[in-house]
Design a protein around this motif. Structure first.
Motif, PDB file in Angstrom:
ATOM      1  N   PRO A 139      -8.316  -8.108   9.503  1.00  0.00           N
ATOM      2  CA  PRO A 139      -8.741  -7.402   8.288  1.00  0.00           C
ATOM      3  C   PRO A 139      -9.339  -8.323   7.228  1.00  0.00           C
ATOM      4  O   PRO A 139     -10.189  -7.895   6.445  1.00  0.00           O
ATOM      5  N   SER A 147      -6.510  -1.987  11.921  1.00  0.00           N
ATOM      6  CA  SER A 147      -6.469  -2.139  10.472  1.00  0.00           C
ATOM      7  C   SER A 147      -7.814  -2.600   9.924  1.00  0.00           C
ATOM      8  O   SER A 147      -8.272  -2.122   8.878  1.00  0.00           O
ATOM      9  N   GLY A 193      -1.805  -1.190   4.781  1.00  0.00           N
ATOM     10  CA  GLY A 193      -0.988  -0.811   5.923  1.00  0.00           C
ATOM     11  C   GLY A 193      -0.506  -2.054   6.645  1.00  0.00           C
ATOM     12  O   GLY A 193      -1.225  -3.050   6.714  1.00  0.00           O
ATOM     13  N   CYS A 210      -2.925   4.082   6.003  1.00  0.00           N
ATOM     14  CA  CYS A 210      -3.610   3.357   7.076  1.00  0.00           C
ATOM     15  C   CYS A 210      -2.608   2.867   8.117  1.00  0.00           C
ATOM     16  O   CYS A 210      -2.538   1.683   8.438  1.00  0.00           O
ATOM     17  N   ASN A 211      -1.785   3.769   8.633  1.00  0.00           N
ATOM     18  CA  ASN A 211      -0.863   3.392   9.694  1.00  0.00           C
ATOM     19  C   ASN A 211      -0.797   4.508  10.727  1.00  0.00           C
ATOM     20  O   ASN A 211      -1.510   5.509  10.636  1.00  0.00           O
ATOM     21  N   GLU A 262      -4.054  -5.333  14.342  1.00  0.00           N
ATOM     22  CA  GLU A 262      -4.994  -5.978  13.425  1.00  0.00           C
ATOM     23  C   GLU A 262      -6.393  -5.383  13.565  1.00  0.00           C
ATOM     24  O   GLU A 262      -7.099  -5.186  12.577  1.00  0.00           O
ATOM     25  N   GLN A 309       0.713  -4.398   9.922  1.00  0.00           N
ATOM     26  CA  GLN A 309       0.027  -4.600  11.203  1.00  0.00           C
ATOM     27  C   GLN A 309       0.924  -5.152  12.299  1.00  0.00           C
ATOM     28  O   GLN A 309       0.419  -5.732  13.258  1.00  0.00           O
ATOM     29  N   SER A 341      -0.227  -0.649  12.353  1.00  0.00           N
ATOM     30  CA  SER A 341      -1.409  -0.635  13.199  1.00  0.00           C
ATOM     31  C   SER A 341      -1.624  -2.023  13.779  1.00  0.00           C
ATOM     32  O   SER A 341      -1.044  -3.000  13.312  1.00  0.00           O
TER      33      SER A 341
END
Length: 237
Positions: free
Chosen positions: A155, A104, A91, A51-52, A101, A93, A99
Motif C-alpha cells: 500500500p 489493500s 484497514g 477496507c477489510n 497487502e 493487512q 486484507s
C-alpha cells in the motif's frame, strides 16, 4: 459548538472548523444534524473503516456510504452540501479479519481515485503510516503503510504513486462502466483506468489519428512509470 464556533471564527475567520468525528454511529450523526450542528461548523468529520474482508465490495460500499452521507447532510442543510473530511480510513493487512497487502493496495488506489468524483469530499487521512508493533494476529498492530521498522508495504507504493498526481487533481470526466476517470493535476490531463473486479486484465487502445504526438507515459500504480512511443505492432500478422 454553538458557543465555540462563532468565537473561533471571530478570531480566525478563515479557519475551517470540523464537527465531531463519527465512525459507525449513523443514528447519532443524524441526531446531531437534527439539533443544528451543521449551522456551527464548516465541515463534517467522518471515519470510514471498511477496507477489510467484512465488506464484499469495500470501495463500492464506501462510495455508497459517502453519497448517503451527502443526502443526509442536504436533508438538514437546506439542500446544500457541506464539506466532508474523512479523518480516518484504513484497514489492517495481517490477520483473518484484514486484507492481504495486494488487496489493500488495490483498494487504497481505487478509493483515492474515486474520491475525486465526490466534489464535497475535501480530504482522506489514511490510518496509519506505520505498524504499531509486530504481532501479526493483533488487529490494531497492522494498519500501517510501512512495517514497524519502516520497511514499505504494497500500500505504501500505491500511495506514493497516487500522491503526486492526486494532491491537486480535479475530475474532468468519467466513464463509469469501464472505470475510466479523466483528471487534471494542474499541469496536464491524465487518464486513470480503475479495474472494477480483481483478477481482470484491462486493455486500453488509444488513437491519435496518425498525428505526431508526445510519447505516452504509462504507470501501473505502485510501479515505475514507462514511456512508450505511439504505434501498434500486429503480433498476429
Amino acid at each position: 459548538m454553538k458557543t465555540v464556533y462563532p468565537r473561533l471564527k471571530k478570531i480566525v475567520p478563515d479557519a475551517i472548523i470540523i464537527s465531531n468525528f463519527v465512525c459507525t454511529g449513523g443514528k447519532f450523526l443524524e441526531e446531531t444534524f437534527r439539533f443544528g450542528v451543521l449551522d456551527f461548523c464548516d465541515g463534517i468529520g467522518f471515519h470510514t473503516y471498511n477496507c477489510n474482508r467484512r465488506f464484499q465490495t469495500p470501495v463500492d460500499e464506501w462510495l455508497t456510504q459517502m453519497r448517503n452521507l451527502r443526502t443526509l447532510i442536504r436533508k438538514y442543510n437546506d439542500g446544500k452540501d457541506k464539506l466532508v473530511f474523512i479523518t480516518e480510513m484504513g484497514g489492517n493487512q495481517r490477520n483473518s479479519f484484514g486484507s492481504t497487502e495486494e488487496e489493500s493496495a488495490i483498494r487504497l488506489a481505487r478509493l483515492y481515485l474515486h474520491a475525486r468524483t465526490l466534489p464535497f469530499l475535501k480530504g482522506i487521512w489514511w490510518y496509519d503510516f506505520q505498524d504499531d508493533r509486530w504481532n501479526a494476529s493483533h488487529n490494531e498492530n497492522n494498519f500501517g503503510l510501512v512495517r514497524a521498522d519502516l520497511t514499505p508495504k504494497r500500500p505504501y507504493f500505491a500511495m506514493k504513486s497516487l500522491a503526486a498526481r492526486l494532491v491537486r487533481a480535479e475530475l474532468v470526466g468519467s466513464e463509469t462502466r469501464d472505470g475510466l476517470l479523466l483528471l487534471h493535476d494542474g499541469k496536464e490531463q491524465f487518464l486513470a483506468a480503475v479495474i472494477q473486479k480483481p483478477g481482470v486484465d484491462l486493455q486500453l487502445i488509444f488513437e491519435n489519428g496518425g498525428l505526431a504526438s508526445e510519447p505516452l507515459t504509462l504507470e501501473l500504480v505502485g510501479s515505475a512509470a514507462l514511456t512508450r512511443p505511439w504505434g501498434f505492432r500486429d503480433w498476429t500478422a
